[in-house]
Write a protein that holds these residues in place. Sequence first.
Motif, PDB file in Angstrom:
ATOM      1  N   THR A  57       0.858  -1.192   0.000  1.00 51.46           N
ATOM      2  CA  THR A  57       0.000   0.000   0.000  1.00 51.46           C
ATOM      3  C   THR A  57       0.892   1.239   0.000  1.00 51.46           C
ATOM      4  O   THR A  57       2.094   1.161   0.313  1.00 51.46           O
ATOM      5  N   ALA A  58       0.274   2.379  -0.313  1.00 50.54           N
ATOM      6  CA  ALA A  58       1.038   3.629  -0.344  1.00 50.54           C
ATOM      7  C   ALA A  58       1.649   3.901   1.030  1.00 50.54           C
ATOM      8  O   ALA A  58       2.808   4.321   1.134  1.00 50.54           O
ATOM      9  N   THR A  59       0.899   3.641   2.089  1.00 49.53           N
ATOM     10  CA  THR A  59       1.415   3.871   3.450  1.00 49.53           C
ATOM     11  C   THR A  59       2.654   3.010   3.712  1.00 49.53           C
ATOM     12  O   THR A  59       3.671   3.500   4.219  1.00 49.53           O
ATOM     13  N   GLU A  60       2.570   1.748   3.344  1.00 47.13           N
ATOM     14  CA  GLU A  60       3.712   0.839   3.571  1.00 47.13           C
ATOM     15  C   GLU A  60       4.959   1.337   2.842  1.00 47.13           C
ATOM     16  O   GLU A  60       6.061   1.334   3.383  1.00 47.13           O
ATOM     17  N   LEU A  61       4.752   1.788   1.595  1.00 51.23           N
ATOM     18  CA  LEU A  61       5.890   2.282   0.804  1.00 51.23           C
ATOM     19  C   LEU A  61       6.479   3.556   1.405  1.00 51.23           C
ATOM     20  O   LEU A  61       7.694   3.701   1.535  1.00 51.23           O
ATOM     21  N   LEU A  62       5.583   4.456   1.783  1.00 55.12           N
ATOM     22  CA  LEU A  62       6.044   5.738   2.311  1.00 55.12           C
ATOM     23  C   LEU A  62       6.772   5.543   3.637  1.00 55.12           C
ATOM     24  O   LEU A  62       7.759   6.247   3.919  1.00 55.12           O
ATOM     25  N   THR A  70       1.265  13.162   5.625  1.00 60.61           N
ATOM     26  CA  THR A  70       0.092  12.469   5.073  1.00 60.61           C
ATOM     27  C   THR A  70      -0.635  13.332   4.034  1.00 60.61           C
ATOM     28  O   THR A  70      -0.993  12.853   2.955  1.00 60.61           O
ATOM     29  N   LYS A  71      -0.799  14.598   4.360  1.00 60.44           N
ATOM     30  CA  LYS A  71      -1.545  15.486   3.459  1.00 60.44           C
ATOM     31  C   LYS A  71      -0.825  15.628   2.107  1.00 60.44           C
ATOM     32  O   LYS A  71      -1.431  15.544   1.041  1.00 60.44           O
ATOM     33  N   GLN A  72       0.480  15.805   2.189  1.00 60.11           N
ATOM     34  CA  GLN A  72       1.270  15.932   0.952  1.00 60.11           C
ATOM     35  C   GLN A  72       1.222  14.646   0.127  1.00 60.11           C
ATOM     36  O   GLN A  72       1.149  14.672  -1.100  1.00 60.11           O
ATOM     37  N   ALA A  73       1.246  13.499   0.841  1.00 64.68           N
ATOM     38  CA  ALA A  73       1.212  12.202   0.139  1.00 64.68           C
ATOM     39  C   ALA A  73      -0.108  12.037  -0.600  1.00 64.68           C
ATOM     40  O   ALA A  73      -0.138  11.589  -1.754  1.00 64.68           O
ATOM     41  N   VAL A  74      -1.210  12.418   0.044  1.00 65.05           N
ATOM     42  CA  VAL A  74      -2.530  12.312  -0.605  1.00 65.05           C
ATOM     43  C   VAL A  74      -2.584  13.230  -1.826  1.00 65.05           C
ATOM     44  O   VAL A  74      -3.070  12.853  -2.895  1.00 65.05           O
TER      45      VAL A  74
END
Length: 380
Positions: A57-62, A70-74
């Motif tokens: 998932t994106a969270t796991e990668l980040l 979080t906001k910047q990632a979204v």
Amino acid sequence: MLNKKFKLQDTLDVYISEVEADKVLVTFSRMTTRERLEITTHRDVATFLARLNGEQTATELLTTLGHFDTKQAVTLLGFLQSKHLIYEVDNKETENPRYSRQIAYFDDMVLNQSGSESQQKLQTKHIAIIGCGAVTGAMAEILARAGVEKFTLVDDKKVHQSDLHRHLFCRMNQIGSYKTDVLADYLKRINYKIETTIFRERLLPKTDLNHWIADDVDLVINGCDEPYIGHTSLKIGRFLQTKNIPMYVMGGFDAHLMSSGELVFPPRTPCIDCCQQTFQKALADWKPTYTEVEKPDILVKEINDISVNQEKLFDIGGSGGLSVMSLFSANLSCLRIIQFLVGDVKFNYKTERYEYLIDKGEMTVFEMMKQAKFCELCNG
Ligand SMILES: [Zn+2]
């Protein structure tokens, strides 16, 4: 969004070059459209892109990259999705592995919806083909391979030896079988989900088209060039206009062996009568040639006379050509038809017929126009 798995579009090439300390230039190059997009960004973003493998998932990668906002990632993921650079894995490959590569193509080319939605639309279409010949048979195959699962096939003729070189759906052991049956069987082998309704019948002036064209038909392809496609298109087109069903008039016949057909779907396009008027004006000195029967009124009389050998009357071979010419015509036509069927908002309703002139190596265009004074339907 961050708990979803993403992957770079399969049709992208990505190049990364150094700019300065923490900055890199990322160049996305789309193989389907040759579009290029460049962004200058932080090195971590490039690393994140390189690791988007659809498995984490994106969270796991980040998280593996250390601290992140979080906001910047979204925002980043939203930007990449809006530019069709990444896709959600669960939405594509796992749902429809058969068409995953085509869906990737639609993702790039049809921008008003996701590739999966384009594919889904194609798979729910019902196509009726009147006249199952070399060109329309190839069109049926292309549409079946693209995902269309429902066909109505109309043709009263049987496979002859002389059909084998251009009717690529026919085999030697099928000589004597009905073309509709042979084509239906061929399509079923491409995709067992394909449903076909068959009419081993001939188009006659008195034919009630309600009998062939069900209300759920999305497109009728007219490949009926006997005695002359202009006459059959007029009958079929006028009927379809009352039902708001589009018609595609086949190309690739007679003296125009390498040509597209054209879509007739008024009022977006000129109606069938306006198309015929355009042809009549352009071809004022030209008369349609009937391969075996010179005059349509005689033909009409004879087809109602059961003493006439009907097989002979309608066994019109045409001037003949190569299978590559039929395939060229079918491919050119289907490129437009598929774009129309998936509902691409960029679809151009200009009614144009393209023809490749083999001796000159040129592609020419002939446009059909609405006839201002003559037609109420087009100018009402
Ligand atoms: Zn018109």
